[in-house]
Design an enzyme around this catalytic site. Structure first.
Site, PDB file in Angstrom:
ATOM      1  N   LYS A  22       0.838  -1.205   0.000  1.00  0.00           N
ATOM      2  CA  LYS A  22       0.000   0.000   0.000  1.00  0.00           C
ATOM      3  C   LYS A  22       0.868   1.248   0.000  1.00  0.00           C
ATOM      4  O   LYS A  22       0.592   2.213  -0.722  1.00  0.00           O
ATOM      5  CB  LYS A  22      -0.906   0.000   1.237  1.00  0.00           C
ATOM      6  CG  LYS A  22      -1.582   1.329   1.486  1.00  0.00           C
ATOM      7  CD  LYS A  22      -2.322   1.355   2.806  1.00  0.00           C
ATOM      8  CE  LYS A  22      -1.490   1.690   4.009  1.00  0.00           C
ATOM      9  NZ  LYS A  22      -1.240   3.104   4.271  1.00  0.00           N
ATOM     10  N   ASN A  23       1.913   1.244   0.815  1.00  0.00           N
ATOM     11  CA  ASN A  23       2.733   2.452   0.945  1.00  0.00           C
ATOM     12  C   ASN A  23       3.632   2.698  -0.266  1.00  0.00           C
ATOM     13  O   ASN A  23       4.265   3.747  -0.360  1.00  0.00           O
ATOM     14  CB  ASN A  23       3.566   2.398   2.226  1.00  0.00           C
ATOM     15  CG  ASN A  23       2.698   2.641   3.458  1.00  0.00           C
ATOM     16  OD1 ASN A  23       1.511   2.933   3.342  1.00  0.00           O
ATOM     17  ND2 ASN A  23       3.296   2.505   4.627  1.00  0.00           N
ATOM     18  N   CYS A 119      -4.743  13.166  13.141  1.00  0.00           N
ATOM     19  CA  CYS A 119      -4.778  11.757  12.784  1.00  0.00           C
ATOM     20  C   CYS A 119      -4.696  10.965  14.070  1.00  0.00           C
ATOM     21  O   CYS A 119      -4.091  11.408  15.041  1.00  0.00           O
ATOM     22  CB  CYS A 119      -3.598  11.446  11.876  1.00  0.00           C
ATOM     23  SG  CYS A 119      -3.388   9.700  11.594  1.00  0.00           S
ATOM     24  N   ARG A 124       1.045  14.605  13.088  1.00  0.00           N
ATOM     25  CA  ARG A 124       1.433  14.404  11.692  1.00  0.00           C
ATOM     26  C   ARG A 124       1.247  15.643  10.818  1.00  0.00           C
ATOM     27  O   ARG A 124       0.436  15.664   9.899  1.00  0.00           O
ATOM     28  CB  ARG A 124       0.669  13.230  11.093  1.00  0.00           C
ATOM     29  CG  ARG A 124       0.977  11.935  11.765  1.00  0.00           C
ATOM     30  CD  ARG A 124       0.208  10.795  11.177  1.00  0.00           C
ATOM     31  NE  ARG A 124       0.956  10.076  10.175  1.00  0.00           N
ATOM     32  CZ  ARG A 124       0.480   9.025   9.526  1.00  0.00           C
ATOM     33  NH1 ARG A 124      -0.718   8.608   9.737  1.00  0.00           N
ATOM     34  NH2 ARG A 124       1.218   8.407   8.635  1.00  0.00           N
ATOM     35  N   ASP A 312       5.217   0.830  11.835  1.00  0.00           N
ATOM     36  CA  ASP A 312       3.996   0.154  11.377  1.00  0.00           C
ATOM     37  C   ASP A 312       3.902  -1.295  11.846  1.00  0.00           C
ATOM     38  O   ASP A 312       2.885  -1.956  11.603  1.00  0.00           O
ATOM     39  CB  ASP A 312       3.897   0.211   9.847  1.00  0.00           C
ATOM     40  CG  ASP A 312       3.475   1.593   9.359  1.00  0.00           C
ATOM     41  OD1 ASP A 312       3.113   2.443  10.195  1.00  0.00           O
ATOM     42  OD2 ASP A 312       3.500   1.824   8.134  1.00  0.00           O
ATOM     43  N   VAL A 334       8.768   7.264  16.539  1.00  0.00           N
ATOM     44  CA  VAL A 334       8.416   7.945  15.282  1.00  0.00           C
ATOM     45  C   VAL A 334       7.156   8.803  15.451  1.00  0.00           C
ATOM     46  O   VAL A 334       7.127   9.967  15.039  1.00  0.00           O
ATOM     47  CB  VAL A 334       8.241   6.929  14.129  1.00  0.00           C
ATOM     48  CG1 VAL A 334       7.831   7.635  12.840  1.00  0.00           C
ATOM     49  CG2 VAL A 334       9.524   6.128  13.917  1.00  0.00           C
ATOM     50  N   ARG A 404      -8.419  -0.452   4.926  1.00  0.00           N
ATOM     51  CA  ARG A 404      -7.630   0.601   4.273  1.00  0.00           C
ATOM     52  C   ARG A 404      -6.280   0.056   3.809  1.00  0.00           C
ATOM     53  O   ARG A 404      -5.708   0.583   2.857  1.00  0.00           O
ATOM     54  CB  ARG A 404      -7.360   1.756   5.256  1.00  0.00           C
ATOM     55  CG  ARG A 404      -8.569   2.623   5.528  1.00  0.00           C
ATOM     56  CD  ARG A 404      -8.161   3.789   6.400  1.00  0.00           C
ATOM     57  NE  ARG A 404      -6.930   4.388   5.877  1.00  0.00           N
ATOM     58  CZ  ARG A 404      -6.046   5.073   6.599  1.00  0.00           C
ATOM     59  NH1 ARG A 404      -6.250   5.265   7.871  1.00  0.00           N
ATOM     60  NH2 ARG A 404      -4.978   5.573   6.037  1.00  0.00           N
TER      61      ARG A 404
HETATM   62  C1  UD1 Z   1       4.493   6.936   6.096  1.00  0.00           C
HETATM   63  C2  UD1 Z   1       3.663   5.694   5.953  1.00  0.00           C
HETATM   64  C3  UD1 Z   1       3.149   5.251   7.319  1.00  0.00           C
HETATM   65  C4  UD1 Z   1       4.309   5.088   8.289  1.00  0.00           C
HETATM   66  C5  UD1 Z   1       5.188   6.331   8.321  1.00  0.00           C
HETATM   67  C6  UD1 Z   1       6.463   6.146   9.137  1.00  0.00           C
HETATM   68  C7  UD1 Z   1       2.721   5.939   3.734  1.00  0.00           C
HETATM   69  C8  UD1 Z   1       1.508   6.178   2.913  1.00  0.00           C
HETATM   70  N1  UD1 Z   1       2.543   5.979   5.069  1.00  0.00           N
HETATM   71  O1  UD1 Z   1       3.653   7.952   6.609  1.00  0.00           O
HETATM   72  O2  UD1 Z   1       2.477   4.006   7.149  1.00  0.00           O
HETATM   73  O3  UD1 Z   1       3.802   4.876   9.594  1.00  0.00           O
HETATM   74  O4  UD1 Z   1       5.586   6.671   6.977  1.00  0.00           O
HETATM   75  O5  UD1 Z   1       7.188   5.072   8.656  1.00  0.00           O
HETATM   76  O6  UD1 Z   1       3.787   5.675   3.227  1.00  0.00           O
HETATM   77  N2  UD1 Z   1       6.442  14.780  10.226  1.00  0.00           N
HETATM   78  C9  UD1 Z   1       6.514  16.115  10.498  1.00  0.00           C
HETATM   79  N3  UD1 Z   1       6.310  16.997   9.473  1.00  0.00           N
HETATM   80  C10 UD1 Z   1       6.058  16.584   8.191  1.00  0.00           C
HETATM   81  C11 UD1 Z   1       6.003  15.195   7.923  1.00  0.00           C
HETATM   82  C12 UD1 Z   1       6.200  14.316   8.970  1.00  0.00           C
HETATM   83  O7  UD1 Z   1       6.728  16.525  11.633  1.00  0.00           O
HETATM   84  O8  UD1 Z   1       5.888  17.435   7.305  1.00  0.00           O
HETATM   85  C13 UD1 Z   1       6.641  13.810  11.321  1.00  0.00           C
HETATM   86  C14 UD1 Z   1       5.406  12.948  11.602  1.00  0.00           C
HETATM   87  O9  UD1 Z   1       4.501  13.584  12.452  1.00  0.00           O
HETATM   88  C15 UD1 Z   1       6.043  11.720  12.216  1.00  0.00           C
HETATM   89  C16 UD1 Z   1       7.388  11.603  11.470  1.00  0.00           C
HETATM   90  O10 UD1 Z   1       7.622  12.886  10.902  1.00  0.00           O
HETATM   91  O11 UD1 Z   1       6.276  11.933  13.582  1.00  0.00           O
HETATM   92  C17 UD1 Z   1       7.440  10.568  10.367  1.00  0.00           C
HETATM   93  O12 UD1 Z   1       6.324  10.764   9.504  1.00  0.00           O
HETATM   94  P1  UD1 Z   1       6.390  10.409   7.960  1.00  0.00           P
HETATM   95  O13 UD1 Z   1       7.605   9.585   7.680  1.00  0.00           O
HETATM   96  O14 UD1 Z   1       6.202  11.653   7.176  1.00  0.00           O
HETATM   97  O15 UD1 Z   1       5.118   9.513   7.788  1.00  0.00           O
HETATM   98  P2  UD1 Z   1       4.123   9.477   6.563  1.00  0.00           P
HETATM   99  O16 UD1 Z   1       4.851   9.727   5.299  1.00  0.00           O
HETATM  100  O17 UD1 Z   1       2.911  10.275   6.877  1.00  0.00           O
END
Ligand code: UD1
Length: 424
Positions: A22-23, A119, A124, A312, A334, A404
Site C-alpha cells: 500500500k505504501n 490523525c 502528523r 507500522d 516515530v 484501508r
Molecule cells: C508513512 C507511511 C506510514 C508510516 C510512516 C512512518 C505511507 C503512505 N505511510 O507515513 O504508514 O507509519 O511513513 O514510517 O507511506 N512529520 C513532520 N512533518 C512533516 C512530515 C512528517 O513533523 O511534514 C513527522 C510525523 O509527524 C512523524 C514523522 O515525521 O512523527 C514521520 O512521519 P512520515 O515519515 O512523514 O510519515 P508518513 O509519510 O505520513
C-alpha cells in the site's frame, strides 16, 4: 460498519503470497500526475486507500482504468485542470493524498489540497513537505483548511532545483519532493531523506518514466530535472508490513507461516528481533518462514525510521510480547501517540503500562476474548492477532481501518487455517 469475529485460540499454519505494498502504491499513483501518458501499475493491492487515491486522481482530471473490483490499474493524466483541488471529503480519510502536491505543482505550477488534519496516531503535520516546496520556489498559503501551493516561476518548468535538508526523515515528504524535483529546472539535492524501501520503489517507477534520480534509498537523493516524463509500466514491491504482520501471527500462535514474494532484506529488523525472541526464521529465495520456538522470550524494542524497526509493526510486536516470557519495554520514537491499541489489549487481559512513549509489557498474561475497537490500521491488526491467541470470541469492531491497508485479510487468515468471519 463491519467487524471481525475471531474464535480463539487459533493457530496460523501455511503459506500466503504478500500483496503489493500500500505504501508503495499511494506514491506511485500520485506519480501518474507527472505525465500525460499512460502509466500502468501492477500488483496494486485491493485496499480502500488505493481506491481513495484513484478517486483523488479522477477528481483532478485523470482517467483511471479499474479492474472489476474497483482497484485502479492504469492511469492517464492528460487533461489536468489547474483549478481543480483535492477536496476535504477525500483527503480527510487518507493523509497520503498530500502526495499529489509535489507532482501537481511541478507540472502545473499550482495545487490546492485540503489539509489532512489530525490523525489517530499523532499530529502528523505536513510542514516538511511545504518547506521543501518553498525551497524550490513555491509560495504556500493556508486558508479555510486548504493549502495552496503556487510556483513563482512560470513557463514549462515552474519549480527550481535546490539543495534541501529535511529537519527529520519523513517518508511522505521525501516522496513528495523527489516527485516535484523530477520536472524542476536544474538539479535538486535532498539531504536527510527517509530511506524506506517504498522510496526506492517510487524512484524505480520515476526512472522508468524518464526521470533522472540517484541515491534513492540512502540519506541523500539527487534529481536532475527533465523536460517531460513519459509512459511506463511498473510492478510494485510487496508489502513488508503486511508480511511482517502474518509472520508475527505465525510466531504468536505457535504455528508456522510462510510469506512469499518478499525480499527478506526489507524485513531485517523484524526478522532479527523475532530470532532474538526465540522464534525460528528461515529465509529462501523470495520466501520467509516464521514459526514459534519452544519458549518465546521478551525483548525490548524501539521503533525508528528505516533501517530501524518499523513503527507500522510496533502494535503487532507489542501484541506478540504479551505472549513472551518476561517483561519488555517498547519505545515508539516515530509517532507521539501510537499506543491506542494498549487499552483494548488490557481489556483482553494483557498487562501493559504506559509511560510517555514507552510501553512496558508483562508477558504470559492469559488473554480472553472481548469486543474491542480498532482505532487505526496497524492497531487493528494487533487486535486481530491478540484475538487469535485469546480464549473465546473476540469481536474487532470498525475494521474499515484494516480494509484501508490489508488486502482480503479474512481470506488470508482462512488460508492459514483460522476461520475469521466478517460480520456486516
Ligand atoms: C508513512 C507511511 C506510514 C508510516 C510512516 C512512518 C505511507 C503512505 N505511510 O507515513 O504508514 O507509519 O511513513 O514510517 O507511506 N512529520 C513532520 N512533518 C512533516 C512530515 C512528517 O513533523 O511534514 C513527522 C510525523 O509527524 C512523524 C514523522 O515525521 O512523527 C514521520 O512521519 P512520515 O515519515 O512523514 O510519515 P508518513 O509519510 O505520513
Amino acid at each position: 460498519m463491519d467487524s471481525f469475529l475471531i474464535q480463539g485460540p487459533g493457530q496460523l499454519n501455511g503459506s500466503i503470497a504478500a500483496s503489493g505494498a500500500k505504501n508503495a502504491a499511494l506514491p506511485a499513483l500520485a506519480a501518474c500526475l507527472l505525465t500525460d501518458e499512460d502509466v500502468e501499475l501492477e500488483r496494486l493491492p485491493q485496499v480502500r486507500d488505493v481506491i481513495t487515491m484513484g478517486r483523488v486522481l479522477e477528481h483532478l482530471g485523470a482517467e483511471v482504468t479499474r479492474s472489476t473490483d474497483a482497484t485502479p490499474t492504469r492511469v492517464r493524466c492528460h487533461a489536468l485542470a489547474a483549478d481543480r483541488e483535492a477536496p476535504y471529503e477525500l483527503v480527510k480519510t487518507m493523509r497520503a493524498s498530500v502526495l499529489v502536491l509535489g507532482p501537481l505543482v511541478a507540472r502545473l505550477g499550482y495545487a490546492r489540497v485540503s489539509l489532512p488534519g489530525g490523525c489517530a496516531i499523532g499530529a502528523r503535520p505536513i510542514d516538511l513537505h511545504l518547506a521543501g516546496l518553498e525551497a524550490m520556489g513555491a509560495e504556500v498559503e493556508l486558508d479555510h483548511g486548504y493549502v495552496t501551493v503556487r510556483a513563482r516561476g512560470g513557463g514549462a518548468k515552474p519549480l527550481a532545483g535546490c539543495r534541501y535538508r529535511f529537519a527529520m526523515p519523513s517518508v511522505g515528504a521525501t516522496e513528495n519532493l523527489m516527485m516535484a524535483a523530477t520536472l524542476a529546472q536544474g538539479t535538486t539535492v535532498l539531504d536527510n531523506c527517509a530511506q524506506e524501501p517504498e522510496i526506492s520503489d517510487l524512484a524505480t517507477l520515476l526512472r522508468a518514466m524518464g526521470a533522472q534520480i540517484s541515491g534513492a534509498g540512502s540519506a541523500t537523493i539527487t534529481i536532475e530535472g527533465v523536460d517531460r516524463l513519459t509512459r511506463a509500466r511498473h510492478a510494485l514491491l510487496c508489502d513488508r508490513i503486511e508480511a511482517g504482520t502474518y509472520l508475527i501471527g505465525g510466531v504468536m500462535t505457535n504455528g508456522s507461516v510462510t510469506v512469499t514474494g518478499l525480499d527478506a532484506v526489507h524485513l531485517t529488523p523484524l526478522l532479527e528481533k523475532l530470532s532474538d525472541c526465540g522464534a525460528n526464521i528461515s529465509v529462501a529465495d523470495h520466501s520467509i518462514t516464521a514459526s514459534g520456538g519452544s519458549e518465546l522470550k521478551a525483548r525490548d524494542m524501539i521503533t525508528a525510521p528505516h533501517p530501524g524497526f518499523p513503527t507500522d509493526l510496533q502494535a503487532q510486536f507489542l501484541a506478540l510480547m504479551t505472549r513472551a516470557e518476561g517483561t519488555s519495554t517498547i519505545v515508539e520514537s516515530v509517532f507521539e501517540n501510537r499506543f491506542q491499541h494498549v487499552p483494548e489489549l488490557r481489556r483482553m487481559g494483557a498487562e501493559i503500562s504506559i509511560d510517555g512513549n514507552a510501553a512496558r509489557v508483562t508477558g504470559c498474561a492469559s488473554l480472553t476474548g472481548a469486543t474491542v475497537m480498532a482505532t487505526d490500521l496497524r492497531a487493528s491488526a494487533c487486535l486481530v492477532l491478540a484475538g487469535l491467541c485469546a480464549q473465546g470470541d473476540t469481536t474487532v469492531d470498525r475494521i474499515y481501518h484494516l480494509d484501508r491497508g490489508y488486502e482480503r485479510m479474512e481470506s488470508k487468515l482462512q488460508t492459514l487455517g483460522v476461520p475469521v468471519q466478517r460480520i456486516e
